[in-house]
Design an enzyme around this catalytic site. Structure first.
Site, PDB file in Angstrom:
ATOM      1  N   ASP A  73       0.834  -1.119  -0.113  1.00  0.00           N
ATOM      2  CA  ASP A  73       0.136  -0.151  -0.027  1.00  0.00           C
ATOM      3  C   ASP A  73       0.852   1.295  -0.058  1.00  0.00           C
ATOM      4  O   ASP A  73       1.899   1.390   1.032  1.00  0.00           O
ATOM      5  CB  ASP A  73      -0.805  -0.054   1.416  1.00  0.00           C
ATOM      6  CG  ASP A  73      -1.825   0.962   1.401  1.00  0.00           C
ATOM      7  OD1 ASP A  73      -2.814   0.966   0.279  1.00  0.00           O
ATOM      8  OD2 ASP A  73      -1.884   1.956   2.110  1.00  0.00           O
ATOM      9  N   GLU A 129      14.655 -13.311   0.242  1.00  0.00           N
ATOM     10  CA  GLU A 129      14.891 -14.546   0.973  1.00  0.00           C
ATOM     11  C   GLU A 129      14.040 -15.992   0.668  1.00  0.00           C
ATOM     12  O   GLU A 129      14.320 -16.773   1.298  1.00  0.00           O
ATOM     13  CB  GLU A 129      14.540 -14.214   2.750  1.00  0.00           C
ATOM     14  CG  GLU A 129      15.796 -13.194   3.065  1.00  0.00           C
ATOM     15  CD  GLU A 129      15.251 -12.616   4.481  1.00  0.00           C
ATOM     16  OE1 GLU A 129      14.428 -13.092   5.211  1.00  0.00           O
ATOM     17  OE2 GLU A 129      15.986 -11.674   4.932  1.00  0.00           O
TER      18      GLU A 129
HETATM   19  C1  NOJ Z   1      -4.214   2.923  -0.609  1.00  0.00           C
HETATM   20  C2  NOJ Z   1      -5.661   2.010  -0.579  1.00  0.00           C
HETATM   21  O1  NOJ Z   1      -5.887   1.498  -1.804  1.00  0.00           O
HETATM   22  C3  NOJ Z   1      -6.629   2.913   0.018  1.00  0.00           C
HETATM   23  O2  NOJ Z   1      -7.970   1.881   0.107  1.00  0.00           O
HETATM   24  C4  NOJ Z   1      -6.289   3.325   1.643  1.00  0.00           C
HETATM   25  O3  NOJ Z   1      -7.426   4.132   1.725  1.00  0.00           O
HETATM   26  C5  NOJ Z   1      -5.229   4.125   1.312  1.00  0.00           C
HETATM   27  N1  NOJ Z   1      -3.878   3.615   0.588  1.00  0.00           N
HETATM   28  C6  NOJ Z   1      -4.621   4.329   2.715  1.00  0.00           C
HETATM   29  O4  NOJ Z   1      -4.065   3.207   3.459  1.00  0.00           O
END
Ligand code: NOJ
Ligand code: CA
Length: 556
Positions: free
Chosen positions: A216, A276
């Site tokens: 993310d 790894e």
């Molecule tokens: C991107 C994610 O896809 C989204 O759903 C989220 O709200 C934000 N990052 C924050 O983690």
């Protein structure tokens, strides 16, 4: 039960992820096994055969990316993690997870988890300790800064979900940084103890049999340590995402709060840990708000030279704009920038308007959607199908009362949030809640106009088109790994080639509602277009005729 990869013995190459077709599951919305209104891991297990039963049945998917299911107060539906090494009781238990990996691997489906390492929840034990004073053992695990002399936040950085990116904590008499919600404090990646703790999280899931991670907001880990103000965006420059003008953040160039050049070093750190484990993969979410080419350049920077991400998830096709010229430009520019890296493509996800609605495609909605899906599956690069695309899931016009997404709650009505693309999967038109569960009110309404049983009964549905195309991909190596070459971009039509040493394929698409006829510079020997496709192109007298929203695949 063993989570080893024995099921893949003999059939697994190190770069399996380059020829794999991925499918993104939003677990909260896929299938609710215990009828509490929330989708869960057992629900996913129950529906794996839909994706691939391991014997040629199901869509033929090779890998799933599961959006987060870790313990979370659900302020941002799992993107606020309060324990990185467990499962939220909404979704099940670690035993359920082990069973999911086992059952997926049995069907030759690889499992990719969504790791949110830029920020944790404010309810994570690390943050609860960090916030109490400036001397505790986690004092430097988050990004803390003193107020300005007048008490204001340390700088002008804004949060993606509204307001300042800083929240004041009276116990420390300091502000902490959060690029998203105040409930999502940013971790301090510059602290080696934090990096080691996150490395242990990575190893925990790798040892449980996971095959890769989606990372993310992987371009947010680093921030300017001098905390300089972000510059104001010059008038007239256009941010990438449509509709975001209502968000004051789009008035700034986020030069200092994200996309720092040194961020790549943190990715190199992670890559060493990923390496790894044999055959591991990663897809970093990398999006720039500085326009299309910037976003493609940035993504390419992260995947070159084999020491960064395996793949970067691009926002380029999540655009509102879609036509032959745009598509050709995105693909051509990516090919130009990416060098030895590998592209990754998707047309929708849990953060943007469903494609069938977003591309509000003239009078040919399903036709356009099918053409786009076939193009997705024809490009050089790993395709990710978003759950529901096989049943043409549409954006649901969420009402204020039904809102769950913090983004929609904050910016309503200018920005309506992301609930509309997260509806329960419609399994069965005759069952309560379209078969998502057995009757308890789902967390979002189950209201798609088409259900899987109907799509399966209709020979020309997107379900059958995808299923057939995935079979075609498996037997035609040029579709998996062949080089890309643009052949022509003529008005509404885009034609390209995928080529290996032994095979050349020609792919053509018509983005308009008019019929087109094109003189091809290559002779097509065999038509490979999926038979289920309604709007298929055809060759006559060395001309390719493409109907409205038509697609063609041929062997040269
Ligand atoms: C991107 C994610 O896809 C989204 O759903 C989220 O709200 C934000 N990052 C924050 O983690
Ligand atoms: Ca449930």
């Amino acid at each position: 039960m063993s989570n080893s990869n024995n099921f893949f013995n003999g059939s697994l190459s190190e770069d399996w992820w380059k020829s794999a077709v991925f499918y993104q599951i939003y677990p909260r919305s896929f299938c609710d096994s215990n009828n509490d209104g929330i989708g869960d891991l057992r629900g996913v297990i129950n529906k794996l055969d839909h994706l691939n039963d391991g014997n040629g049945g199901g869509l033929g998917i090779d890998a799933i990316w599961l959006s987060p299911f870790f313990p979370s107060p659900q302020a941002d539906f799992g993107y606020d993690v309060s324990d990185y090494c467990d499962i939220d009781s909404d979704y099940g238990t670690l035993d359920d997870f082990d069973k999911l990996v086992f059952e997926a691997h049995k069907r030759k489906i690889r499992v990719v988890l969504d790791l949110v390492l830029n920020h944790s929840s404010d309810q994570h034990d690390w943050f609860k300790e960090s916030m109490v004073d400036r001397t505790n053992s986690k004092a430097d695990w988050y990004v803390w800064a003193n107020p300005k002399p007048n008490g204001e936040p340390p700088n002008n950085w804004l949060a993606v979900f509204g307001g300042a990116a800083w929240t004041y904590e009276p116990l420390r008499e300091q502000y902490y940084l959060h690029n998203f919600l105040a409930e999502q404090p940013d971790l301090n990646w510059y602290n080696p103890e934090v990096r080691e703790a996150l490395a242990e999280v990575v190893r925990f899931w790798m040892s449980r049999g996971v095959d890769g991670f989606r990372l993310d907001t992987a371009n947010y880990y680093a921030y300017d340590r001098q905390l300089r103000d972000n510059p104001k965006r010059p008038a007239g420059s256009h941010p990438l995402e449509d509709g975001q003008e209502a968000n004051p953040l789009s008035g700034y160039i986020t030069k200092y709060s994200k996309d720092r050049p040194e961020n790549i070093e943190f990715i190199h750190f992670l890559r060493k840990i990923f390496d790894e484990k044999a055959n591991f993969t990663s897809i970093g979410e990398i999006g720039s708000s500085e326009g299309l080419e910037e976003t493609l350049k940035l993504g390419a920077d992260y995947v070159r030279h084999g020491d960064g991400l395996h793949m970067a998830y691009t926002f380029a096709m999540l655009s509102k704009e879609m036509n032959a010229e745009y598509f050709g430009h995105v693909v051509g520019f990516t090919e130009q920038m990416i060098e030895d890296g590998w592209p990754c493509w998707s047309l929708s996800n849990h953060d943007c308007t469903r494609m069938v609605t977003r591309f509000n495609c003239f009078a040919e909605r399903e036709g356009f959607q099918q053409m786009m899906l076939l193009l997705l599956l024809s490009l050089r690069g790993t395709p990710i199908i978003y759950y529901g695309e096989e049943v043409d899931m549409e954006e649901y016009p969420i009402t204020k009362e039904e809102l769950r997404d913090p983004q929609g709650i904050r910016f309503w009505p200018e920005i309506k949030g992301r609930d509309g693309c997260r509806l329960p999967f419609p399994w069965d038109s005759a069952a309560p809640n379209q078969g998502f569960n057995t009757g308890k009110k789902p967390w979002l309404p189950a209201k798609n106009s088409l259900s899987l049983d109907q799509a399966q009964a209709y020979p020309e549905s997107s379900y059958h088109v995808i299923k057939e195309m995935l079979k075609i991909r498996k037997t035609n190596p040029a579709l998996q790994k062949g080089k890309f070459r643009q052949i022509l971009l003529e008005g509404d039509c885009f034609v390209f080639e995928r080529k290996t040493k032994d095979q050349t394929l020609l792919i053509a698409a018509n983005f308009s509602t008019e019929n087109h006829s094109i003189k091809l510079p290559l002779k097509v020997e065999k038509d490979l277009t999926p038979g289920a496709l309604k709007h298929s192109g055809s060759i006559k007298n060395e001309r390719l005729s493409l109907p409205a929203c038509g697609y063609f695949l041929g062997k040269v």
